[in-house]
Write a protein that holds these residues in place. Structure first.
Motif, PDB file in Angstrom:
ATOM      1  N   ILE A 270       0.827  -1.202   0.000  1.00 40.56           N
ATOM      2  CA  ILE A 270       0.000   0.000   0.000  1.00 40.56           C
ATOM      3  C   ILE A 270       0.861   1.251   0.000  1.00 40.56           C
ATOM      4  N   GLY A 271       2.021   1.196   0.677  1.00 37.79           N
ATOM      5  CA  GLY A 271       2.902   2.355   0.770  1.00 37.79           C
ATOM      6  C   GLY A 271       3.398   2.814  -0.582  1.00 37.79           C
ATOM      7  N   GLU A 272       3.818   1.878  -1.426  1.00 34.73           N
ATOM      8  CA  GLU A 272       4.322   2.229  -2.758  1.00 34.73           C
ATOM      9  C   GLU A 272       3.192   2.773  -3.631  1.00 34.73           C
ATOM     10  N   ALA A 273       2.014   2.181  -3.493  1.00 34.50           N
ATOM     11  CA  ALA A 273       0.871   2.679  -4.257  1.00 34.50           C
ATOM     12  C   ALA A 273       0.540   4.119  -3.847  1.00 34.50           C
ATOM     13  N   TRP A 274       0.645   4.407  -2.555  1.00 38.22           N
ATOM     14  CA  TRP A 274       0.357   5.752  -2.064  1.00 38.22           C
ATOM     15  C   TRP A 274       1.413   6.744  -2.558  1.00 38.22           C
ATOM     16  N   ALA A 275       2.668   6.333  -2.602  1.00 39.45           N
ATOM     17  CA  ALA A 275       3.750   7.216  -3.046  1.00 39.45           C
ATOM     18  C   ALA A 275       3.547   7.649  -4.495  1.00 39.45           C
ATOM     19  N   ARG A 276       2.933   6.783  -5.301  1.00 35.01           N
ATOM     20  CA  ARG A 276       2.663   7.104  -6.707  1.00 35.01           C
ATOM     21  C   ARG A 276       1.150   7.107  -6.935  1.00 35.01           C
ATOM     22  N   ARG A 277       0.467   7.768  -6.039  1.00 36.69           N
ATOM     23  CA  ARG A 277      -0.984   7.621  -5.956  1.00 36.69           C
ATOM     24  C   ARG A 277      -1.739   8.139  -7.184  1.00 36.69           C
ATOM     25  N   ARG A 278      -1.260   9.202  -7.832  1.00 34.99           N
ATOM     26  CA  ARG A 278      -2.007   9.729  -8.981  1.00 34.99           C
ATOM     27  C   ARG A 278      -2.008   8.730 -10.126  1.00 34.99           C
ATOM     28  N   GLU A 279      -0.813   8.313 -10.537  1.00 35.66           N
ATOM     29  CA  GLU A 279      -0.714   7.353 -11.636  1.00 35.66           C
ATOM     30  C   GLU A 279      -1.388   6.036 -11.279  1.00 35.66           C
ATOM     31  N   THR A 280      -1.122   5.557 -10.051  1.00 32.20           N
ATOM     32  CA  THR A 280      -1.659   4.258  -9.641  1.00 32.20           C
ATOM     33  C   THR A 280      -3.173   4.285  -9.555  1.00 32.20           C
ATOM     34  N   SER A 281      -3.726   5.348  -8.954  1.00 30.33           N
ATOM     35  CA  SER A 281      -5.177   5.405  -8.766  1.00 30.33           C
ATOM     36  C   SER A 281      -5.909   5.551 -10.097  1.00 30.33           C
ATOM     37  N   ILE A 282      -5.363   6.370 -11.015  1.00 27.66           N
ATOM     38  CA  ILE A 282      -6.017   6.536 -12.322  1.00 27.66           C
ATOM     39  C   ILE A 282      -5.994   5.225 -13.094  1.00 27.66           C
ATOM     40  N   THR A 283      -4.832   4.568 -13.119  1.00 32.64           N
ATOM     41  CA  THR A 283      -4.721   3.312 -13.873  1.00 32.64           C
ATOM     42  C   THR A 283      -5.577   2.217 -13.250  1.00 32.64           C
ATOM     43  N   ALA A 284      -5.493   2.099 -11.924  1.00 36.61           N
ATOM     44  CA  ALA A 284      -6.271   1.052 -11.244  1.00 36.61           C
ATOM     45  C   ALA A 284      -7.765   1.275 -11.436  1.00 36.61           C
ATOM     46  N   ALA A 285      -8.200   2.534 -11.382  1.00 38.54           N
ATOM     47  CA  ALA A 285      -9.624   2.829 -11.562  1.00 38.54           C
ATOM     48  C   ALA A 285     -10.085   2.466 -12.968  1.00 38.54           C
ATOM     49  N   CYS A 286      -9.302   2.868 -13.982  1.00 42.19           N
ATOM     50  CA  CYS A 286      -9.674   2.543 -15.362  1.00 42.19           C
ATOM     51  C   CYS A 286      -9.642   1.036 -15.608  1.00 42.19           C
ATOM     52  N   ALA A 287      -8.623   0.361 -15.043  1.00 39.59           N
ATOM     53  CA  ALA A 287      -8.469  -1.082 -15.256  1.00 39.59           C
ATOM     54  C   ALA A 287      -9.534  -1.884 -14.525  1.00 39.59           C
ATOM     55  N   LEU A 288     -10.212  -1.264 -13.578  1.00 37.76           N
ATOM     56  CA  LEU A 288     -11.264  -1.956 -12.838  1.00 37.76           C
ATOM     57  C   LEU A 288     -12.654  -1.572 -13.336  1.00 37.76           C
ATOM     58  N   LEU A 289     -12.908  -0.267 -13.479  1.00 36.72           N
ATOM     59  CA  LEU A 289     -14.271   0.196 -13.751  1.00 36.72           C
ATOM     60  C   LEU A 289     -14.732  -0.123 -15.169  1.00 36.72           C
ATOM     61  N   VAL A 290     -13.828  -0.021 -16.151  1.00 36.83           N
ATOM     62  CA  VAL A 290     -14.251  -0.299 -17.541  1.00 36.83           C
ATOM     63  C   VAL A 290     -14.608  -1.779 -17.726  1.00 36.83           C
ATOM     64  N   PRO A 291     -13.737  -2.738 -17.325  1.00 35.68           N
ATOM     65  CA  PRO A 291     -14.168  -4.144 -17.455  1.00 35.68           C
ATOM     66  C   PRO A 291     -15.345  -4.484 -16.550  1.00 35.68           C
ATOM     67  N   LEU A 292     -15.480  -3.782 -15.413  1.00 41.07           N
ATOM     68  CA  LEU A 292     -16.655  -3.983 -14.558  1.00 41.07           C
ATOM     69  C   LEU A 292     -17.921  -3.620 -15.323  1.00 41.07           C
ATOM     70  N   ALA A 293     -17.886  -2.491 -16.040  1.00 40.65           N
ATOM     71  CA  ALA A 293     -19.048  -2.084 -16.836  1.00 40.65           C
ATOM     72  C   ALA A 293     -19.327  -3.079 -17.959  1.00 40.65           C
TER      73      ALA A 293
ATOM     74  N   ARG B 115       5.561  -1.838 -11.194  1.00 39.24           N
ATOM     75  CA  ARG B 115       4.517  -0.905 -11.614  1.00 39.24           C
ATOM     76  C   ARG B 115       3.183  -1.631 -11.809  1.00 39.24           C
ATOM     77  N   ILE B 116       3.218  -2.776 -12.469  1.00 37.65           N
ATOM     78  CA  ILE B 116       1.999  -3.557 -12.706  1.00 37.65           C
ATOM     79  C   ILE B 116       1.420  -4.063 -11.390  1.00 37.65           C
ATOM     80  N   LEU B 117       2.283  -4.457 -10.469  1.00 39.53           N
ATOM     81  CA  LEU B 117       1.813  -4.927  -9.163  1.00 39.53           C
ATOM     82  C   LEU B 117       1.083  -3.822  -8.399  1.00 39.53           C
ATOM     83  N   ARG B 118       1.540  -2.580  -8.535  1.00 44.17           N
ATOM     84  CA  ARG B 118       0.858  -1.462  -7.864  1.00 44.17           C
ATOM     85  C   ARG B 118      -0.578  -1.344  -8.356  1.00 44.17           C
ATOM     86  N   TYR B 119      -0.752  -1.419  -9.673  1.00 42.15           N
ATOM     87  CA  TYR B 119      -2.103  -1.304 -10.228  1.00 42.15           C
ATOM     88  C   TYR B 119      -2.987  -2.458  -9.729  1.00 42.15           C
TER      89      TYR B 119
END
Length: 399
Positions: free
Chosen positions: A90-113, A172-176
């Motif tokens: 979680i610490g590494e994800a927080w350190a790069r939170r903008r990139e990680t959160s945008i990518t993780a959100a897109c990688a989750l919400l689009v296939p969810l839809a 990087r992929i593990l963070r997402y």
């Protein structure tokens, strides 16, 4: 024959058959041993082996044997999910939170839809895809989330096999995937919200953070050798509390690991622990999963549903990651490579679907279709990704 003899026959089959298939046919390029074991579990289930040899299958996999196998499988998968929780950074994800959160959100919400849309189409086709206790929104959200899942433990295994686990790309992929892993269990808790037990569930979420703080303080004071043993006691307690609250013991297992810091445990021992877990006990879970597959809705219908879900899953994940790539202005080729690596589903998706089946939110036929989708999605990863990595100068360790 005695129950012990029948149990050992089952164990002999589940360990020998996948290994021989994997080793003799050298399937590592498209199906690592863990995938072959999952496929073997399906083939050993009632829909394939049971249909071909019903009397033999019923005598070997009788209620006593299934009960013994299920007990091993429950504990094995609880430990597996616990380790996945511990390894979340979680610490590494927080350190790069903008990139990680945008990518993780897109990688989750689009296939969810995409997955929710596929679920709506399946329910319009046949209502039998829903379980007897599943509200429509629970079925749609559950199937949609199954299409969006990335299996973090299997992703670690494949990244290691591809030779990029400790490289910047792999981390990087593990963070997402880590952020998406957290979201998976959050959505599961929402789906499983039981209004008849809402008091217990509120109590669990009130007491758990306090217990977690106390346990973290305790674990920091223990030598590492004791931490492993005490952590398993904590795992059993959290699983029991979550199950009592009406969530699921697997939610408790994930939370038990997620509140711990991976740095408290030796990384080499953790890797070996996960390896031994996959080697010694997880094949039993794959067998017990296969025994739950059901083709009563018709083999063609189940396979057709699996293909629909596969298209939704793959297309949704690639579209989501490409959207993130555009927003973050990634170099050309990054989005496609990352999108294919995040296709790995296998274990976590199967665990997720097992929970939905346990709670009768989805039917056994839906579970079978999701299982087939998870296997096919994961099998696509290495054949697609390995050539791209070679062109980038990496040396994947695959045949």
């Amino acid at each position: 024959m005695r129950t012990t003899e029948l149990f050992l026959i089952a164990m002999l089959i589940v360990f020998s058959a996948p290994y021989l298939f994997w080793r003799l046919l050298r399937t590592d390029h498209y199906a690592p041993l863990v995938i072959v074991q999952i496929i073997a579990g399906v083939l050993l289930g009632p829909g394939v082996l049971g249909a071909a040899f019903p009397q033999w299958h019923a005598s070997v996999f009788n209620p006593q044997v299934i009960g013994a196998l299920s007990g091993i499988a429950w504990w094995a998968v609880m430990i597996f999910v616990f380790v996945a929780g511990v390894e979340l950074d979680i610490g590494e994800a927080w350190a790069r939170r903008r990139e990680t959160s945008i990518t993780a959100a897109c990688a989750l919400l689009v296939p969810l839809a995409f997955g929710c849309l596929a679920a709506i189409l399946l329910l319009a086709w046949r209502s039998e895809w829903a379980g007897v206790d599943g509200a429509r929104w629970q079925v749609v959200l559950g199937i949609g989330m199954a299409c969006a899942v990335t299996a973090l433990p299997i992703l670690v295994l494949l990244l290691q096999k591809l030779g990029i686990l400790r490289k910047p790309l792999g981390q990087r992929i593990l963070r997402y995937a880590s952020l998406d892993d957290i979201a998976i269990w959050g959505v599961l808790a929402l789906i499983l919200l039981d209004w008849e037990r809402v008091g217990r569930q509120v109590g669990f979420f009130v007491v758990f953070p306090v217990a977690a703080i106390v346990f973290r303080m305790l674990l920091r004071r223990l030598p590492e050798a004791d931490r492993w043993y005490v952590a398993l006691i904590w795992l059993a307690a959290c699983g029991l509390a979550a199950d009592w609250a009406g969530l699921h013991y697997m939610v408790g297992a994930f939370l038990a690991g997620a509140i711990l810091d991976a740095r408290w445990f030796d990384q080499v021992r953790m890797d070996m622990f996960r390896h031994n877990l996959l080697l010694a006990v997880m094949p039993v879970y794959f067998l017990s999963t296969g025994l739950r597959t059901n083709w009563s809705g018709g083999g063609a219908a189940v396979i057709g549903a699996a293909v629909i879900l596969l298209v939704a899953s793959v297309a949704g994940k690639l579209a989501g990651v490409h959207l993130a790539g555009r927003l973050l202005r990634w170099p050309k080729g990054d989005a496609s490579l990352i999108g294919w690596l995040l296709q790995t589903k296998a274990l976590i998706m199967i665990i997720f679907a097992n929970i939905l089946l346990d709670k009768a939110i989805i039917s056994a036929a839906t579970f079978t279709a999701l299982l087939l989708m998870a296997v096919m999605s994961t099998m696509l990863t290495i054949p697609v990704v390995a050539p791209r990595l070679r062109r980038m100068g990496f040396r994947p360790h695959v045949d």
